[in-house]
Enzyme design. Structure first.
Site, PDB file in Angstrom:
ATOM      1  N   ARG A  67      -0.559   1.735  -5.928  1.00  0.00           N
ATOM      2  CA  ARG A  67      -1.184   2.624  -4.947  1.00  0.00           C
ATOM      3  C   ARG A  67      -0.727   4.070  -5.136  1.00  0.00           C
ATOM      4  O   ARG A  67      -1.514   5.006  -4.954  1.00  0.00           O
ATOM      5  CB  ARG A  67      -0.845   2.133  -3.547  1.00  0.00           C
ATOM      6  CG  ARG A  67      -1.615   2.819  -2.432  1.00  0.00           C
ATOM      7  CD  ARG A  67      -1.525   2.005  -1.160  1.00  0.00           C
ATOM      8  NE  ARG A  67      -2.239   2.632  -0.064  1.00  0.00           N
ATOM      9  CZ  ARG A  67      -1.662   3.109   1.037  1.00  0.00           C
ATOM     10  NH1 ARG A  67      -0.347   3.004   1.194  1.00  0.00           N
ATOM     11  NH2 ARG A  67      -2.369   3.670   1.991  1.00  0.00           N
ATOM     12  N   HIS A  71      -3.191   7.369  -5.330  1.00  0.00           N
ATOM     13  CA  HIS A  71      -3.093   8.464  -4.379  1.00  0.00           C
ATOM     14  C   HIS A  71      -2.652   9.762  -5.048  1.00  0.00           C
ATOM     15  O   HIS A  71      -2.908  10.846  -4.537  1.00  0.00           O
ATOM     16  CB  HIS A  71      -2.134   8.097  -3.249  1.00  0.00           C
ATOM     17  CG  HIS A  71      -2.752   7.206  -2.225  1.00  0.00           C
ATOM     18  ND1 HIS A  71      -2.637   7.409  -0.874  1.00  0.00           N
ATOM     19  CD2 HIS A  71      -3.522   6.090  -2.356  1.00  0.00           C
ATOM     20  CE1 HIS A  71      -3.292   6.469  -0.208  1.00  0.00           C
ATOM     21  NE2 HIS A  71      -3.832   5.647  -1.097  1.00  0.00           N
ATOM     22  N   ASN A  99      -1.329   9.064   3.695  1.00  0.00           N
ATOM     23  CA  ASN A  99      -0.015   8.762   3.125  1.00  0.00           C
ATOM     24  C   ASN A  99       1.095   8.572   4.149  1.00  0.00           C
ATOM     25  O   ASN A  99       2.031   7.803   3.916  1.00  0.00           O
ATOM     26  CB  ASN A  99       0.405   9.883   2.169  1.00  0.00           C
ATOM     27  CG  ASN A  99      -0.463   9.946   0.924  1.00  0.00           C
ATOM     28  OD1 ASN A  99      -1.037   8.956   0.508  1.00  0.00           O
ATOM     29  ND2 ASN A  99      -0.576  11.131   0.339  1.00  0.00           N
ATOM     30  N   HIS A 198      -6.371  -4.697  -4.627  1.00  0.00           N
ATOM     31  CA  HIS A 198      -6.051  -5.292  -3.333  1.00  0.00           C
ATOM     32  C   HIS A 198      -5.858  -6.803  -3.422  1.00  0.00           C
ATOM     33  O   HIS A 198      -5.690  -7.467  -2.410  1.00  0.00           O
ATOM     34  CB  HIS A 198      -7.143  -4.955  -2.312  1.00  0.00           C
ATOM     35  CG  HIS A 198      -7.094  -3.543  -1.850  1.00  0.00           C
ATOM     36  ND1 HIS A 198      -8.007  -3.000  -0.967  1.00  0.00           N
ATOM     37  CD2 HIS A 198      -6.236  -2.529  -2.141  1.00  0.00           C
ATOM     38  CE1 HIS A 198      -7.715  -1.728  -0.750  1.00  0.00           C
ATOM     39  NE2 HIS A 198      -6.650  -1.424  -1.457  1.00  0.00           N
TER      40      HIS A 198
END
Length: 332
Positions: A67, A71, A99, A198
């Site tokens: 992740r 990001h 975040n 995911h």
């Protein structure tokens, strides 16, 4: 419609077996897997060792490290801007809505950087560490292995507004998510394949509560969510409170990187709205979900290809950027 979807599926199947290009042009140079072969021969070994220790200690960390790469790359490109703390003119992206109290794993990146600085000072960038850590996290969890093109430099800036605007929220619309991906040079295949990350990890109650109680602002649950599954979720995700309660994104095999995530989507058991809309709002997206649910190897190949593609979003190379001594702050 049926004919166009069939052609689309044939095209993505061919894509899976096309050779991956591992040399990438970037701003001021190119990226290639052997970048540290002479300057820091043990760099990749050190990164993998540190990631392996972290994942062995906490399996959830694998998803957290993947992740971080996402990001980071969606804000200013893959430049490690996400890792910067506030100070010295920097307003940290860590405080953005996507975040704050959510992204984690910074301590693992710190450990990797410290080990690399001891081995070969100021040689391996934090931006490259993020991409290698994401690859190793995937592979250590049973997912694909790919060669990571390397040679990125670290940015001297961060963008709080970019983080707030460029990272899709878990309850956003399909079109908004797709538009966000296209803005980064990624397409529908990349969107669905990368969503497959995911298959491991967790999400907080606050990220999907709306689906359970008030999806459309009418005090009713999301009709696209399996109601038995919704009842189970409500037991630990009440209307108020319990915001930080954690739930598996893929409750079938939560620590194994495989295609069960896509099978759950087809059963209307995607945890996040941003997951389930892949099956309810776009026919080509639905067909991709079905293809990945039926063929784990196809998913893994597409995921690796899309990760390489994402890692090439606006990298800094050559004289642009720097090699930080500390991933949390720019060099003084």
């Amino acid at each position: 419609m049926a004919g166009s979807v069939s052609c689309f599926l044939m095209a993505i199947t061919l894509l899976a077996f096309a050779p991956l290009s591992l040399g990438y042009k970037s701003y001021g140079g190119s990226l290639y897997p052997q970048y540290y072969e002479k300057s820091c021969p043990r760099a990749l070994e050190i990164v993998r060792s540190e990631v392996a220790k972290a994942v062995a200690k906490e399996a959830r960390m694998a998803a957290s490290l993947i992740r971080l790469s996402f990001h980071d790359c969606f804000v200013q490109g893959c430049d490690a801007s996400l890792l910067l703390d506030s100070g010295n003119g920097i307003t940290s992206e860590k405080n953005s809505n996507p975040n704050r109290n959510s992204v984690r794993g910074f301590n693992v990146i710190d450990d990797i950087k410290a080990a690399l600085e001891k081995e070969c000072p100021q040689t391996v960038s934090c931006a490259d560490i993020l991409q290698l850590a994401a690859r190793d996290s995937t592979h250590l969890s049973g997912g694909p292995f790919w060669e990571v093109p390397l040679g990125r430099k670290d940015s001297r800036s961060a963008s709080l507004s970019g983080s707030n605007n460029n990272i899709p929220a878990p309850n956003t619309t399909f079109q908004t998510i797709l538009t966000t991906f296209k803005r980064q040079g990624l397409d529908l295949v990349d969107l669905v394949a990368l969503s497959g990350s995911h298959t491991i990890g967790n999400s907080r109650c606050v990220s999907f509560r709306q689906r359970l109680y008030n999806q459309a602002g009418d005090n009713k649950p999301d009709s696209t969510l399996d109601q038995y599954y919704a009842d189970q979720l409500r037991s630990r995700c009440p209307r108020s409170g319990g915001d930080a309660n954690l739930f598996f994104l893929d409750f079938v095999s939560p620590t194994k990187f495989d295609n069960s995530y896509f099978k759950l989507l087809l059963a209307s058991k995607g945890l996040l709205n941003s997951d389930q809309v892949l099956t309810t709002k776009n026919e080509e997206s639905l067909q991709l979900v079905k293809a990945y649910a039926e063929n784990n190897e196809l998913f893994l190949q597409h995921f690796a290809s899309s990760m390489i593609k994402m890692a090439n979003i606006s990298p800094l190379t050559g004289s642009h950027g720097e090699i930080r001594k500390d991933c949390r702050k720019i060099n003084s």
